[in-house]
Design a protein around this motif. Structure first.
Motif, PDB file in Angstrom:
ATOM      1  N   LEU A 193       7.938   5.635  18.098  1.00  0.00           N
ATOM      2  CA  LEU A 193       7.098   6.261  19.118  1.00  0.00           C
ATOM      3  C   LEU A 193       5.758   6.669  18.530  1.00  0.00           C
ATOM      4  CD1 LEU A 193       6.656   7.426  21.945  1.00  0.00           C
ATOM      5  CD2 LEU A 193       7.762   9.540  21.151  1.00  0.00           C
ATOM      6  N   ARG A 194       5.778   7.233  17.329  1.00  0.00           N
ATOM      7  CA  ARG A 194       4.521   7.645  16.702  1.00  0.00           C
ATOM      8  C   ARG A 194       3.625   6.437  16.442  1.00  0.00           C
ATOM      9  NH1 ARG A 194       4.277  10.917  11.022  1.00  0.00           N
ATOM     10  NH2 ARG A 194       4.889   8.879  10.191  1.00  0.00           N
ATOM     11  N   ALA A 195       4.190   5.345  15.958  1.00  0.00           N
ATOM     12  CA  ALA A 195       3.388   4.146  15.709  1.00  0.00           C
ATOM     13  C   ALA A 195       2.766   3.635  17.002  1.00  0.00           C
ATOM     14  CB  ALA A 195       4.259   3.073  15.070  1.00  0.00           C
ATOM     15  N   LEU A 196       3.554   3.630  18.073  1.00  0.00           N
ATOM     16  CA  LEU A 196       3.059   3.131  19.354  1.00  0.00           C
ATOM     17  C   LEU A 196       1.931   4.009  19.882  1.00  0.00           C
ATOM     18  CD1 LEU A 196       5.213   1.819  22.270  1.00  0.00           C
ATOM     19  CD2 LEU A 196       3.425   3.472  22.719  1.00  0.00           C
ATOM     20  N   LEU A 197       2.123   5.329  19.850  1.00  0.00           N
ATOM     21  CA  LEU A 197       1.090   6.227  20.366  1.00  0.00           C
ATOM     22  C   LEU A 197      -0.188   6.135  19.549  1.00  0.00           C
ATOM     23  CD1 LEU A 197       3.138   9.446  21.261  1.00  0.00           C
ATOM     24  CD2 LEU A 197       2.270   7.673  22.805  1.00  0.00           C
ATOM     25  N   ARG A 198      -0.058   6.000  18.235  1.00  0.00           N
ATOM     26  CA  ARG A 198      -1.252   5.892  17.401  1.00  0.00           C
ATOM     27  C   ARG A 198      -2.014   4.604  17.705  1.00  0.00           C
ATOM     28  NH1 ARG A 198      -0.990   5.842  11.596  1.00  0.00           N
ATOM     29  NH2 ARG A 198      -3.044   6.829  11.630  1.00  0.00           N
ATOM     30  N   GLU A 199      -1.312   3.489  17.782  1.00  0.00           N
ATOM     31  CA  GLU A 199      -2.005   2.223  18.062  1.00  0.00           C
ATOM     32  C   GLU A 199      -2.641   2.245  19.449  1.00  0.00           C
ATOM     33  OE1 GLU A 199       0.111  -1.116  15.244  1.00  0.00           O
ATOM     34  OE2 GLU A 199       0.617  -1.112  17.385  1.00  0.00           O
ATOM     35  N   ASN A 200      -1.940   2.791  20.413  1.00  0.00           N
ATOM     36  CA  ASN A 200      -2.490   2.837  21.768  1.00  0.00           C
ATOM     37  C   ASN A 200      -3.723   3.739  21.836  1.00  0.00           C
ATOM     38  OD1 ASN A 200      -2.141   2.109  24.669  1.00  0.00           O
ATOM     39  ND2 ASN A 200      -1.959   4.328  24.877  1.00  0.00           N
ATOM     40  N   THR A 201      -3.678   4.851  21.104  1.00  0.00           N
ATOM     41  CA  THR A 201      -4.801   5.784  21.094  1.00  0.00           C
ATOM     42  C   THR A 201      -6.070   5.133  20.554  1.00  0.00           C
ATOM     43  OG1 THR A 201      -3.379   7.722  20.874  1.00  0.00           O
ATOM     44  CG2 THR A 201      -5.631   7.947  20.080  1.00  0.00           C
ATOM     45  N   HIS A 202      -5.923   4.245  19.600  1.00  0.00           N
ATOM     46  CA  HIS A 202      -7.085   3.631  18.941  1.00  0.00           C
ATOM     47  C   HIS A 202      -7.353   2.204  19.418  1.00  0.00           C
ATOM     48  CE1 HIS A 202      -7.413   7.074  16.302  1.00  0.00           C
ATOM     49  NE2 HIS A 202      -6.118   6.981  16.045  1.00  0.00           N
ATOM     50  N   TYR A 203      -6.772   1.844  20.533  1.00  0.00           N
ATOM     51  CA  TYR A 203      -6.919   0.474  21.046  1.00  0.00           C
ATOM     52  C   TYR A 203      -8.393   0.121  21.296  1.00  0.00           C
ATOM     53  CZ  TYR A 203      -6.970  -3.271  24.528  1.00  0.00           C
ATOM     54  OH  TYR A 203      -7.255  -4.415  25.224  1.00  0.00           O
ATOM     55  N   LEU A 204      -9.108   0.960  22.040  1.00  0.00           N
ATOM     56  CA  LEU A 204     -10.498   0.649  22.355  1.00  0.00           C
ATOM     57  C   LEU A 204     -11.385   0.713  21.113  1.00  0.00           C
ATOM     58  CD1 LEU A 204     -11.078   2.354  25.826  1.00  0.00           C
ATOM     59  CD2 LEU A 204     -10.929  -0.096  25.316  1.00  0.00           C
ATOM     60  N   GLY A 258       6.358   1.955  10.920  1.00  0.00           N
ATOM     61  CA  GLY A 258       6.967   2.678  12.026  1.00  0.00           C
ATOM     62  C   GLY A 258       7.756   1.813  12.974  1.00  0.00           C
ATOM     63  N   TYR A 259       7.440   0.528  13.049  1.00  0.00           N
ATOM     64  CA  TYR A 259       8.137  -0.379  13.959  1.00  0.00           C
ATOM     65  C   TYR A 259       9.320  -1.041  13.247  1.00  0.00           C
ATOM     66  CZ  TYR A 259       4.117  -0.134  17.149  1.00  0.00           C
ATOM     67  OH  TYR A 259       3.136   0.288  18.007  1.00  0.00           O
ATOM     68  N   GLY A 260      10.258  -1.528  14.050  1.00  0.00           N
ATOM     69  CA  GLY A 260      11.380  -2.276  13.504  1.00  0.00           C
ATOM     70  C   GLY A 260      12.109  -1.484  12.439  1.00  0.00           C
ATOM     71  N   LEU A 261      12.164  -2.047  11.238  1.00  0.00           N
ATOM     72  CA  LEU A 261      12.838  -1.401  10.118  1.00  0.00           C
ATOM     73  C   LEU A 261      11.866  -0.857   9.078  1.00  0.00           C
ATOM     74  CD1 LEU A 261      15.753  -3.956   9.536  1.00  0.00           C
ATOM     75  CD2 LEU A 261      15.765  -1.878  10.944  1.00  0.00           C
ATOM     76  N   SER A 262      10.572  -0.933   9.355  1.00  0.00           N
ATOM     77  CA  SER A 262       9.579  -0.475   8.381  1.00  0.00           C
ATOM     78  C   SER A 262       9.454   1.046   8.391  1.00  0.00           C
ATOM     79  CB  SER A 262       8.204  -1.090   8.674  1.00  0.00           C
ATOM     80  OG  SER A 262       8.190  -2.469   8.359  1.00  0.00           O
ATOM     81  N   ALA A 263       9.126   1.584   7.222  1.00  0.00           N
ATOM     82  CA  ALA A 263       8.894   3.021   7.101  1.00  0.00           C
ATOM     83  C   ALA A 263       7.607   3.408   7.834  1.00  0.00           C
ATOM     84  CB  ALA A 263       8.798   3.403   5.627  1.00  0.00           C
ATOM     85  N   PRO A 264       7.501   4.656   8.261  1.00  0.00           N
ATOM     86  CA  PRO A 264       6.266   5.099   8.924  1.00  0.00           C
ATOM     87  C   PRO A 264       5.140   5.309   7.927  1.00  0.00           C
ATOM     88  CG  PRO A 264       7.757   6.942   8.674  1.00  0.00           C
ATOM     89  CD  PRO A 264       8.511   5.725   8.196  1.00  0.00           C
ATOM     90  N   GLU A 265       3.924   5.349   8.437  1.00  0.00           N
ATOM     91  CA  GLU A 265       2.786   5.687   7.589  1.00  0.00           C
ATOM     92  C   GLU A 265       2.750   7.194   7.353  1.00  0.00           C
ATOM     93  OE1 GLU A 265      -0.871   2.687   7.635  1.00  0.00           O
ATOM     94  OE2 GLU A 265      -0.760   3.908   9.443  1.00  0.00           O
ATOM     95  N   PRO A 266       2.391   7.619   6.166  1.00  0.00           N
ATOM     96  CA  PRO A 266       2.231   9.065   5.918  1.00  0.00           C
ATOM     97  C   PRO A 266       1.126   9.653   6.792  1.00  0.00           C
ATOM     98  CG  PRO A 266       2.269   7.810   3.866  1.00  0.00           C
ATOM     99  CD  PRO A 266       2.156   6.815   4.967  1.00  0.00           C
ATOM    100  N   ASP A 270       0.831  -1.211   0.000  1.00  0.00           N
ATOM    101  CA  ASP A 270       0.000   0.000   0.000  1.00  0.00           C
ATOM    102  C   ASP A 270       0.863   1.258   0.000  1.00  0.00           C
ATOM    103  OD1 ASP A 270      -2.317  -1.505  -0.039  1.00  0.00           O
ATOM    104  OD2 ASP A 270      -2.518  -1.522   2.141  1.00  0.00           O
ATOM    105  N   GLY A 271       1.978   1.194  -0.723  1.00  0.00           N
ATOM    106  CA  GLY A 271       2.836   2.347  -0.873  1.00  0.00           C
ATOM    107  C   GLY A 271       3.847   2.556   0.239  1.00  0.00           C
ATOM    108  N   ILE A 272       3.867   1.672   1.247  1.00  0.00           N
ATOM    109  CA  ILE A 272       4.769   1.830   2.391  1.00  0.00           C
ATOM    110  C   ILE A 272       5.791   0.698   2.382  1.00  0.00           C
ATOM    111  CG2 ILE A 272       4.921   1.979   4.908  1.00  0.00           C
ATOM    112  CD1 ILE A 272       1.937   2.758   4.884  1.00  0.00           C
ATOM    113  N   PRO A 273       7.088   0.999   2.403  1.00  0.00           N
ATOM    114  CA  PRO A 273       8.099  -0.065   2.483  1.00  0.00           C
ATOM    115  C   PRO A 273       8.061  -0.749   3.850  1.00  0.00           C
ATOM    116  CG  PRO A 273       9.051   1.980   1.638  1.00  0.00           C
ATOM    117  CD  PRO A 273       7.704   2.325   2.198  1.00  0.00           C
ATOM    118  N   LEU A 274       7.730  -2.022   3.850  1.00  0.00           N
ATOM    119  CA  LEU A 274       7.655  -2.800   5.090  1.00  0.00           C
ATOM    120  C   LEU A 274       8.783  -3.809   5.133  1.00  0.00           C
ATOM    121  CD1 LEU A 274       3.836  -3.604   5.501  1.00  0.00           C
ATOM    122  CD2 LEU A 274       5.132  -1.634   6.361  1.00  0.00           C
ATOM    123  N   HIS A 275       9.358  -3.961   6.310  1.00  0.00           N
ATOM    124  CA  HIS A 275      10.399  -4.956   6.533  1.00  0.00           C
ATOM    125  C   HIS A 275       9.734  -6.302   6.797  1.00  0.00           C
ATOM    126  CE1 HIS A 275      13.210  -6.988   9.550  1.00  0.00           C
ATOM    127  NE2 HIS A 275      13.776  -7.117   8.376  1.00  0.00           N
TER     128      HIS A 275
END
Length: 294
Positions: A203-214, A66-74, A18-23
């Motif tokens: 950090l951004r990936a973690l905060l975003r996932e945590n924010t939308h957990y519920l 955003g995690y590991g070696l993957s690029a972040p989401e725009p 989907d346009g994002i380089p993932l490891h």
């Protein structure tokens, strides 16, 4: 695409999904299984499990954006959802040319993702394994998801500008991992932890996932009502038992048993193990994956 090879970890590649380089990591042989980690997890958190699986399974691991070696989401990407993560799992498998049924195993938060995958893509699911998966008995989505997502991004940007991830990211990762194991140590390679957790993107990936957990939990609850699991699908719930027999442990194990009953799954527990049961009991994790086959 960049490729490398490590005999013990499998082949590493970057796939544009989907346009994002993932490891992505692929190793082993045999029927396909995919392992995906919880909040803040990276591919190397499965390193102890892979040797138990590789002689019998083709093992796929990947880092979410955003995690590991993957690029972040725009910044223009929509907020994280269970359906979106189910789509990402399918897209990762497609990018590897793996179009047949796959056993999907998700740890903690990622249990939401793999269950959604099994419900939305039944023809691609050979088995479902929930590893100490997140449980929310009666979740309700929170208001203003777009504003909350913007706030999470802004907080991550401010922290990154102040060098907080660079200064504290690896240390916080170590402390959280130690708290999640009965052995009280982070078994992930220190150089990789430093490399991956010093970044603002993690950090951004973690905060975003945590924010939308519920929100994600509520979305999955809706899927459970509208979209049944495939008939005859083998499902296993593996719970971590720290062996302390305290109230908190007993309540958690009871919640995991209830989850298994809700899904018509086989319930297993492994002890002694903390929430990061792939560190404490990689053999039990691998057995749950190997035994869950349609």
């Amino acid at each position: 695409m960049t490729d490398a090879h490590d005999a013990s970890a499998g082949t590493a590649a970057f796939r544009r999904v989907d346009g994002i380089p993932l490891h992505v990591r692929v190793g082993g042989r045999g029927p396909v299984c995919l392992l995906t980690g919880g909040l803040g997890s990276s591919w190397f958190d499965w390193d102890l499990v892979v040797p138990f699986l590789a002689p019998y399974r083709t093992v796929v691991r990947f880092d979410r954006p955003g995690y590991g070696l993957s690029a972040p989401e725009p910044a223009t990407r929509p907020v994280p959802t269970a359906a979106g993560e189910a789509h990402r799992i399918r897209a990762v498998l497609d990018s590897l040319g793996l179009h047949g049924p796959c056993t999907v195993a998700g740890h903690s938060l990622a249990a939401f993702h793999v269950e959604a995958f099994a419900r939305l893509h039944p023809e691609r699911t050979a088995g479902l394994v929930l590893l100490d998966g997140s449980v929310e008995p009666d979740p309700r989505p929170r208001p203003s998801p777009a504003l909350r997502d913007l706030a999470a991004r802004a907080a991550a940007s401010a922290a990154t500008a102040a060098a907080v991830p660079y200064l504290l990211g690896p240390t916080v990762r170590r402390l959280v991992a130690r708290a999640g194991t009965v052995r009280r140590e982070d078994l992930a390679p220190a150089p990789l932890v430093r490399h991956c957790y010093r970044t603002g993107r993690s950090l951004r990936a973690l905060l975003r996932e945590n924010t939308h957990y519920l929100d994600m939990a509520a979305e999955l609850a809706g899927l459970r009502r509208s979209t049944p699991l495939p008939d005859g699908l083998p499902v296993t719930v593996l719970a971590a038992d720290d062996g302390l027999h305290g109230r908190r442990t007993e309540e958690w194990l009871a919640a995991q048993r209830e989850l298994a009953a809700l899904l018509g799954a086989e319930y297993r527990s492994t002890a002694p193990a903390g929430h990061l049961l792939m560190f404490d009991r990689p053999d039990a994790v691998a057995s749950a994956v190997l035994d869950t086959v349609r």
